[in-house]
Design a protein around this motif. Structure first.
Motif, PDB file in Angstrom:
ATOM      1  N   ARG A 160     -16.240   1.020   5.766  1.00 21.47           N
ATOM      2  CA  ARG A 160     -17.090   0.192   6.631  1.00 21.47           C
ATOM      3  C   ARG A 160     -18.028   1.078   7.437  1.00 21.47           C
ATOM      4  NH1 ARG A 160     -13.333  -2.121   8.860  1.00 21.47           N
ATOM      5  NH2 ARG A 160     -13.376  -4.204   7.945  1.00 21.47           N
ATOM      6  N   ASP A 161     -17.497   2.223   7.903  1.00 14.14           N
ATOM      7  CA  ASP A 161     -18.249   3.138   8.763  1.00 14.14           C
ATOM      8  C   ASP A 161     -17.998   4.564   8.271  1.00 14.14           C
ATOM      9  OD1 ASP A 161     -19.417   4.641  10.729  1.00 14.14           O
ATOM     10  OD2 ASP A 161     -18.054   4.005  12.340  1.00 14.14           O
ATOM     11  N   LYS A 162     -19.015   5.189   7.740  1.00 13.12           N
ATOM     12  CA  LYS A 162     -18.855   6.532   7.198  1.00 13.12           C
ATOM     13  C   LYS A 162     -18.387   7.512   8.261  1.00 13.12           C
ATOM     14  CE  LYS A 162     -21.236  10.057   4.466  1.00 13.12           C
ATOM     15  NZ  LYS A 162     -22.444  10.415   3.685  1.00 13.12           N
ATOM     16  N   ALA A 163     -18.686   7.245   9.520  1.00 15.10           N
ATOM     17  CA  ALA A 163     -18.325   8.171  10.598  1.00 15.10           C
ATOM     18  C   ALA A 163     -16.876   8.009  11.060  1.00 15.10           C
ATOM     19  CB  ALA A 163     -19.261   7.970  11.787  1.00 15.10           C
ATOM     20  N   SER A 164     -16.165   6.983  10.582  1.00 16.57           N
ATOM     21  CA  SER A 164     -14.784   6.777  11.031  1.00 16.57           C
ATOM     22  C   SER A 164     -13.890   7.911  10.557  1.00 16.57           C
ATOM     23  CB  SER A 164     -14.258   5.438  10.519  1.00 16.57           C
ATOM     24  OG  SER A 164     -14.194   5.441   9.111  1.00 16.57           O
ATOM     25  N   ALA A 165     -12.889   8.235  11.368  1.00 20.64           N
ATOM     26  CA  ALA A 165     -11.996   9.357  11.073  1.00 20.64           C
ATOM     27  C   ALA A 165     -11.160   9.064   9.824  1.00 20.64           C
ATOM     28  CB  ALA A 165     -11.075   9.619  12.259  1.00 20.64           C
ATOM     29  N   PRO A 166     -10.993  10.052   8.959  1.00 24.19           N
ATOM     30  CA  PRO A 166     -10.196   9.825   7.748  1.00 24.19           C
ATOM     31  C   PRO A 166      -8.708   9.756   8.077  1.00 24.19           C
ATOM     32  CG  PRO A 166     -10.866  12.116   7.866  1.00 24.19           C
ATOM     33  CD  PRO A 166     -11.570  11.408   8.995  1.00 24.19           C
ATOM     34  N   PRO A 167      -7.930   8.978   7.306  1.00 24.26           N
ATOM     35  CA  PRO A 167      -6.489   8.954   7.509  1.00 24.26           C
ATOM     36  C   PRO A 167      -5.852  10.205   6.914  1.00 24.26           C
ATOM     37  CG  PRO A 167      -7.051   7.630   5.616  1.00 24.26           C
ATOM     38  CD  PRO A 167      -8.360   8.104   6.195  1.00 24.26           C
ATOM     39  N   ALA A 168      -4.621  10.475   7.310  1.00 23.01           N
ATOM     40  CA  ALA A 168      -3.877  11.550   6.656  1.00 23.01           C
ATOM     41  C   ALA A 168      -3.676  11.162   5.199  1.00 23.01           C
ATOM     42  CB  ALA A 168      -2.525  11.748   7.338  1.00 23.01           C
ATOM     43  N   VAL A 204       0.863  -1.185   0.000  1.00 22.45           N
ATOM     44  CA  VAL A 204       0.000   0.000   0.000  1.00 22.45           C
ATOM     45  C   VAL A 204       0.897   1.232   0.000  1.00 22.45           C
ATOM     46  CG1 VAL A 204      -1.805   1.259   1.216  1.00 22.45           C
ATOM     47  CG2 VAL A 204      -1.803  -1.250   1.246  1.00 22.45           C
ATOM     48  N   ILE A 205       0.757   2.094  -1.015  1.00 19.84           N
ATOM     49  CA  ILE A 205       1.635   3.258  -1.145  1.00 19.84           C
ATOM     50  C   ILE A 205       0.881   4.580  -1.035  1.00 19.84           C
ATOM     51  CG2 ILE A 205       3.347   1.997  -2.503  1.00 19.84           C
ATOM     52  CD1 ILE A 205       2.199   3.341  -5.012  1.00 19.84           C
ATOM     53  N   GLY A 206      -0.448   4.521  -0.864  1.00 18.92           N
ATOM     54  CA  GLY A 206      -1.195   5.756  -0.709  1.00 18.92           C
ATOM     55  C   GLY A 206      -2.634   5.497  -0.302  1.00 18.92           C
ATOM     56  N   VAL A 207      -3.236   6.458   0.411  1.00 17.27           N
ATOM     57  CA  VAL A 207      -4.655   6.408   0.777  1.00 17.27           C
ATOM     58  C   VAL A 207      -5.194   7.839   0.768  1.00 17.27           C
ATOM     59  CG1 VAL A 207      -4.589   4.287   2.164  1.00 17.27           C
ATOM     60  CG2 VAL A 207      -4.084   6.486   3.250  1.00 17.27           C
ATOM     61  N   ARG A 208      -6.445   7.981   0.356  1.00 18.64           N
ATOM     62  CA  ARG A 208      -7.063   9.306   0.332  1.00 18.64           C
ATOM     63  C   ARG A 208      -8.574   9.129   0.425  1.00 18.64           C
ATOM     64  NH1 ARG A 208      -9.494  11.803  -3.725  1.00 18.64           N
ATOM     65  NH2 ARG A 208      -8.545  10.457  -5.327  1.00 18.64           N
ATOM     66  N   GLU A 209      -9.176   9.675   1.488  1.00 20.24           N
ATOM     67  CA  GLU A 209     -10.627   9.572   1.614  1.00 20.24           C
ATOM     68  C   GLU A 209     -11.305  10.529   0.647  1.00 20.24           C
ATOM     69  OE1 GLU A 209     -12.650   8.815   5.454  1.00 20.24           O
ATOM     70  OE2 GLU A 209     -13.579  10.776   5.111  1.00 20.24           O
ATOM     71  N   ASN A 210     -12.434  10.095   0.081  1.00 18.67           N
ATOM     72  CA  ASN A 210     -13.208  10.958  -0.801  1.00 18.67           C
ATOM     73  C   ASN A 210     -14.017  11.971  -0.004  1.00 18.67           C
ATOM     74  OD1 ASN A 210     -12.350   9.744  -3.217  1.00 18.67           O
ATOM     75  ND2 ASN A 210     -13.881   8.121  -3.018  1.00 18.67           N
ATOM     76  N   SER A 211     -14.370  13.064  -0.646  1.00 14.46           N
ATOM     77  CA  SER A 211     -15.109  14.138   0.034  1.00 14.46           C
ATOM     78  C   SER A 211     -16.479  13.672   0.512  1.00 14.46           C
ATOM     79  CB  SER A 211     -15.264  15.343  -0.897  1.00 14.46           C
ATOM     80  OG  SER A 211     -15.932  14.970  -2.091  1.00 14.46           O
ATOM     81  N   SER A 212     -17.038  12.651  -0.120  1.00 14.55           N
ATOM     82  CA  SER A 212     -18.339  12.123   0.290  1.00 14.55           C
ATOM     83  C   SER A 212     -18.289  11.476   1.665  1.00 14.55           C
ATOM     84  CB  SER A 212     -18.837  11.098  -0.730  1.00 14.55           C
ATOM     85  OG  SER A 212     -17.957   9.983  -0.764  1.00 14.55           O
ATOM     86  N   GLY A 213     -17.104  11.003   2.047  1.00 14.30           N
ATOM     87  CA  GLY A 213     -16.940  10.365   3.352  1.00 14.30           C
ATOM     88  C   GLY A 213     -17.363   8.918   3.411  1.00 14.30           C
ATOM     89  N   ASP A 214     -17.886   8.386   2.296  1.00 11.75           N
ATOM     90  CA  ASP A 214     -18.335   6.992   2.340  1.00 11.75           C
ATOM     91  C   ASP A 214     -17.406   6.038   1.597  1.00 11.75           C
ATOM     92  OD1 ASP A 214     -18.854   7.727  -0.259  1.00 11.75           O
ATOM     93  OD2 ASP A 214     -21.026   7.441  -0.138  1.00 11.75           O
ATOM     94  N   SER A 215     -16.292   6.564   1.058  1.00  9.66           N
ATOM     95  CA  SER A 215     -15.333   5.726   0.344  1.00  9.66           C
ATOM     96  C   SER A 215     -13.998   6.458   0.294  1.00  9.66           C
ATOM     97  CB  SER A 215     -15.829   5.403  -1.072  1.00  9.66           C
ATOM     98  OG  SER A 215     -15.943   6.591  -1.838  1.00  9.66           O
ATOM     99  N   GLY A 216     -12.986   5.762  -0.191  1.00 10.14           N
ATOM    100  CA  GLY A 216     -11.673   6.368  -0.342  1.00 10.14           C
ATOM    101  C   GLY A 216     -10.900   5.676  -1.441  1.00 10.14           C
ATOM    102  N   VAL A 217      -9.799   6.296  -1.840  1.00  9.11           N
ATOM    103  CA  VAL A 217      -8.951   5.740  -2.891  1.00  9.11           C
ATOM    104  C   VAL A 217      -7.714   5.124  -2.250  1.00  9.11           C
ATOM    105  CG1 VAL A 217      -7.634   6.246  -4.975  1.00  9.11           C
ATOM    106  CG2 VAL A 217      -9.798   7.429  -4.549  1.00  9.11           C
ATOM    107  N   VAL A 218      -7.415   3.893  -2.639  1.00 11.95           N
ATOM    108  CA  VAL A 218      -6.253   3.158  -2.149  1.00 11.95           C
ATOM    109  C   VAL A 218      -5.291   2.954  -3.314  1.00 11.95           C
ATOM    110  CG1 VAL A 218      -5.439   1.026  -1.062  1.00 11.95           C
ATOM    111  CG2 VAL A 218      -7.674   1.975  -0.435  1.00 11.95           C
TER     112      VAL A 218
END
Length: 355
Positions: free
Chosen positions: A157-165, A112-126
């Motif tokens: 899994r949980d839209k309310a979970s805190a986003p990663p840096a 895994v070389i990168g992570v970024r949560e989407n603005s919608s808060g319900d998904s992210g890019v890995v």
């Protein structure tokens, strides 16, 4: 009480930069895999079709199609990376490092070389860098045969979970042509242009040239599901029609690799002597494809480059574009910064052709 021996797959929250994933189920490649791949897409490249042609180019036998190796390695990664994917978004820095033959065993490992949560808060890019490894079916030696970066949108899994840096890797615009050619052995004979199906050599193509591959191919539900099972790709969006009714499309998506293989097979008409894919510089699945749609393709020549240490072959960089339900002769790629309606794939390749 629920049975805890099954898995729902990884969600966005489960991915951490620096994490290494060793993917299950090594796969020994057979002649049957190659035959089924041919039945599904109809590729006609002589190197992967003829043992006689392959031996003249220094191979012990005909290797499997470059993209069949890519899809099988990709399929190994799906249960860990994209089982809960919304969509696979793109590729970069893909290099084909060694030919793969029937009898070889493929496995895969990803970092895994990168992570970024989407603005919608319900998904992210890995972002992951995957390495395909093979154990030679004759000698038993292990080596890397493929490496690539891909990025995929994964549900939370949980839209309310805190986003990663957010960490977004910087990726090369193109694979350095000086690093190409590792999968091309020294030739034992001459390139048979009549058997290959075209007289056009590396030097016959010019930057800016556009090649309409003319033909179209319609894909059906049974075909795309069979293709995806061939790669042991388990992503739910391709198979679960019941669950798909609740999505914004209301039906199953076709695996993007099916589009790539269809477009590559169609490109034979105009690029018959492009006998190897040396690298994928970048790629994007612009829009989804569904059963009943017809795929067309065209290529734009971007540049030519020498391959270090080789005078018999050269690298041709092309942009392979696929459209759906739209013959490509008059299709523009983009209108301003937006892809034109009907474009479904934009793939930047280094191909190898004889000089």
């Amino acid at each position: 009480m629920p049975h805890l021996k099954t898995t729902a797959g990884n969600f966005f929250e489960d991915f951490k930069v620096g994490q290494t994933l060793h993917h299950a189920t090594p796969r020994t490649i057979t002649d049957g895999d190659g035959a089924l791949y041919t039945a599904l897409y109809g590729p006609r490249v002589a190197l992967q079709s003829s043992a006689v042609f392959a031996r003249a180019l220094g191979h012990p036998r005909a290797p499997i199609d470059d993209l069949l190796a890519f899809h099988i390695v990709f399929g190994k990664t799906v249960p860990d990376i994209s089982l809960n994917a919304v969509a696979n978004l793109g590729y970069a820095e893909c290099r084909f490092l060694a030919p793969v033959y029937p009898g070889d065993t493929l496995s895969a490992v990803s970092a895994v070389i990168g992570v970024r949560e989407n603005s919608s808060g319900d998904s992210g890019v890995v972002y992951v860098r995957t390495t395909g490894q093979k154990i030679d079916g004759v000698t038993g030696t292990a080596s890397d045969c493929l490496t690539y970066v891909r990025w995929v949108m994964v549900r939370k899994r949980d839209k309310a979970s805190a986003p990663p840096a957010p960490v977004v890797p910087k990726l090369a615009d193109r694979v350095d042509p000086a690093t190409l050619g590792a999968a091309i052995p020294a030739w034992q004979g001459a390139f048979d242009f009549a058997a290959a199906g075209s007289s056009h050599r590396w030097g016959d193509y010019e930057a800016g040239e556009r090649i309409d591959h003319i033909d179209g191919m319609t894909i059906e539900d049974g075909e795309h599901q069979m293709a995806t099972r061939l790669y042991q790709n388990t992503a739910k969006v391709h198979f679960d029609g019941h669950a798909a009714k609740g999505t914004r499309f209301g039906k199953r998506l076709i695996y993007g690799g099916v589009v790539i293989s269809l477009a590559r097979a169609l490109s034979f008409n105009g690029l018959a002597n492009a006998f190897n894919i040396a690298a994928i510089n970048g790629g994007r699945h612009v829009a989804p494809l569904f059963a009943g749609d017809t795929v067309y393709a065209w290529s734009e020549v971007l540049e030519r480059a020498d391959i270090a240490g080789r005078t018999d072959v050269g690298a041709l960089r092309t942009r392979l574009v696929a459209t759906k339900n739209l013959p490509t002769s008059d299709v523009a790629l983009k209108a301003g910064d937006t892809y034109a309606d009907g474009v479904i794939l934009d793939l930047d390749l280094w191909l190898v052709l004889p000089k």
